[in-house]
Design an enzyme around this catalytic site. Structure first.
Site, PDB file in Angstrom:
ATOM      1  N   LYS A   1      50.119  31.917  49.405  1.00 26.44           N
ATOM      2  CA  LYS A   1      51.185  30.923  49.611  1.00 26.44           C
ATOM      3  C   LYS A   1      51.514  29.907  48.676  1.00 26.44           C
ATOM      4  O   LYS A   1      51.856  30.190  47.541  1.00 26.44           O
ATOM      5  CB  LYS A   1      51.013  30.361  51.054  1.00 26.44           C
ATOM      6  CG  LYS A   1      51.097  31.503  52.289  1.00 26.44           C
ATOM      7  CD  LYS A   1      51.005  31.101  53.609  1.00 26.44           C
ATOM      8  CE  LYS A   1      51.359  32.132  54.568  1.00 26.44           C
ATOM      9  NZ  LYS A   1      50.677  33.383  54.641  1.00 26.44           N
TER      10      LYS A   1
ATOM     11  N   THR B   1      35.877  47.529  50.982  1.00 29.20           N
ATOM     12  CA  THR B   1      37.410  47.553  50.495  1.00 29.20           C
ATOM     13  C   THR B   1      37.191  47.369  49.039  1.00 29.20           C
ATOM     14  O   THR B   1      36.382  46.282  48.518  1.00 29.20           O
ATOM     15  CB  THR B   1      38.013  46.535  51.091  1.00 29.20           C
ATOM     16  OG1 THR B   1      39.545  46.735  50.747  1.00 29.20           O
ATOM     17  CG2 THR B   1      37.740  45.155  51.069  1.00 29.20           C
ATOM     18  N   THR B   2      38.298  47.636  48.162  1.00 23.57           N
ATOM     19  CA  THR B   2      38.195  47.534  46.816  1.00 23.57           C
ATOM     20  C   THR B   2      38.690  46.196  46.675  1.00 23.57           C
ATOM     21  O   THR B   2      39.456  45.372  47.387  1.00 23.57           O
ATOM     22  CB  THR B   2      39.292  48.305  46.002  1.00 23.57           C
ATOM     23  OG1 THR B   2      38.914  49.707  46.340  1.00 23.57           O
ATOM     24  CG2 THR B   2      39.230  48.173  44.484  1.00 23.57           C
TER      25      THR B   2
END
Length: 407
Positions: A248, A277-278
């Protein structure tokens, strides 16, 4: 079972309620944000101004960020090549985590692929670290926090939004020896109101609870170095775990938690959402680190952002539009009907080149459907004039009746 028929029924119900979500095809142009190119359904293209993006400060176009990403891309290539545990931890990830730990005055930080994953993975893991943990969750917490708390299998208590008395009552009703954690946000993104951080910290200290603060809609924008509302109030040191995003105000991608070294080490070691997770591509981590570093010193950009938001709210109020103003940078205009909200959104885009996405249930309660504007420092006065004039025209002269929409 007729699977296609079931899918048709599910999708048709969204269309009938007026809350079917459509994606528009836009292309951001380097150096031209918040302008973008919109490809219409017929293939023609037109220039539009984006008024609903989360790149709150325009950092996705900042030279410091782009320069760092170009340098990392040339040095390392595209992807990270693995999970953080297996070849996916680079100097860029470590540099980013050091910047984030410093930002919040914490011993350590842990970077995830998104703030959603950071919330989900951390909150679903904490009961494994603290058996018997009871989590007290604000009823308007983000879906990622709700999902993490739901999946953790532990006890939970949902307290009324920003209601310290209700939170106190729930804390007092539980076993004083049970481990406890209060999960809440600093800026709630749909109404733009602030969480009572000081009051929650006081209750946490009184009842021996940990605190978990989501600063997703505040990092980069509040506090003398962009550390969020907790930093602005001088309370960061009293928050046990801070969650933030890099997608953001920082204009890139990713999420993180900042906490003690032991807390980050435990989450790193136990959370499946981190382990399996990668990792972020080095180029993304490099850009995020550059953005965090830059915004620690760019107070002028933060000030201009707040000024733009205040001016837009003042002008919309002056037209009599039903906006919600809690003093944050988020500018919600309540329409109160999904069909009307979509119609205004479509007409702003098609007739005025202004893009703002309708916000409907379940993101907000039924009857509070809205347009949520997110002004940035790069929305100049000319763009604001165009937006205000377009809203005045639609609210006053279209088939939509302003008094009816205002309730």
């Amino acid at each position: 079972m007729d699977y296609n028929n079931a899918l048709d029924h599910a999708l048709n119900s969204l269309h009938q309620e007026g809350r079917y979500r459509t994606f528009i095809d836009i292309e951001r142009r380097k150096g031209q944000f918040p302008h973008a190119t919109w490809t219409r359904p017929d293939g023609s293209q037109t220039q539009i101004a984006v008024w609903c993006g989360n790149d709150y400060l325009g950092m996705g176009q900042h030279p410091a960020v782009l320069g760092a990403m170009h340098e990392a891309l040339d040095a390392t290539g595209a992807g990270s090549g693995g999970t953080r545990n297996i070849s996916g931890t680079t100097v860029y990830h470590k540099r980013l985590e050091a910047e984030l730990a410093d930002l919040h005055g914490k011993e350590a930080a842990l970077v995830f692929t998104s703030a959603y994953i950071a919330n989900d993975a951390t909150l679903s893991t904490l009961p494994r670290l603290f058996p018997g943990l009871i989590i007290y969750s604000d009823e308007l917490n983000h879906a990622s926090m709700i999902e993490g708390i739901r999946r953790n299998g532990g006890a939970k208590r949902v307290f009324k939004h920003n209601d310290l008395e209700d939170l106190r009552a729930k804390l007092a009703a539980d076993d004083p020896k049970a481990p406890k954690l209060i999960a809440f946000e600093s800026v709630y993104s749909m109404d733009g109101d602030f969480g009572p951080i000081a009051g929650i910290v006081a209750l946490a200290q009184e009842f021996g609870a940990l605190t978990y603060l989501d600063e997703v809609h505040a990092v980069g924008m509040y506090g003398p170095r962009g550390g969020g509302v907790a930093e602005k109030l001088g309370l960061s040191v009293q928050i046990d775990i801070i969650n933030g995003t890099l997608g953001k105000a920082y204009g890139v991608m990713g999420g993180y938690i900042a906490a003690s070294a032991k807390m980050c080490d435990a989450v790193r070691s136990y959370a499946p959402g981190f382990i399996f997770t990668t990792s972020l591509p080095p180029v993304v981590a490099a850009g995020a680190a550059a953005s965090v570093k830059h915004l620690k010193t760019d107070q002028a950009l933060r000030d201009l952002h707040q000024e733009r938001a205040a001016v837009l709210k003042l002008r919309l109020k002056g037209m009599g539009l039903p906006i919600i103003d809690h003093g944050s940078h988020i500018v919600p205009v309540i329409v109160g009907d999904p069909v009307h909200t979509k119609k205004i959104s479509d007409m702003l885009l098609q007739d005025h080149g202004i893009y703002v996405q309708p916000i409907n249930f379940p993101t907000v309660p039924r009857g509070t459907e809205r347009l949520r504007f997110t002004p940035s420092p790069v929305h100049d006065p000319k763009m604001m004039d165009a937006l205000v004039h377009a809203m005045d025209h639609l609210w006053s002269h279209c088939a939509l009746n302003r008094a009816e929409l205002a309730g």
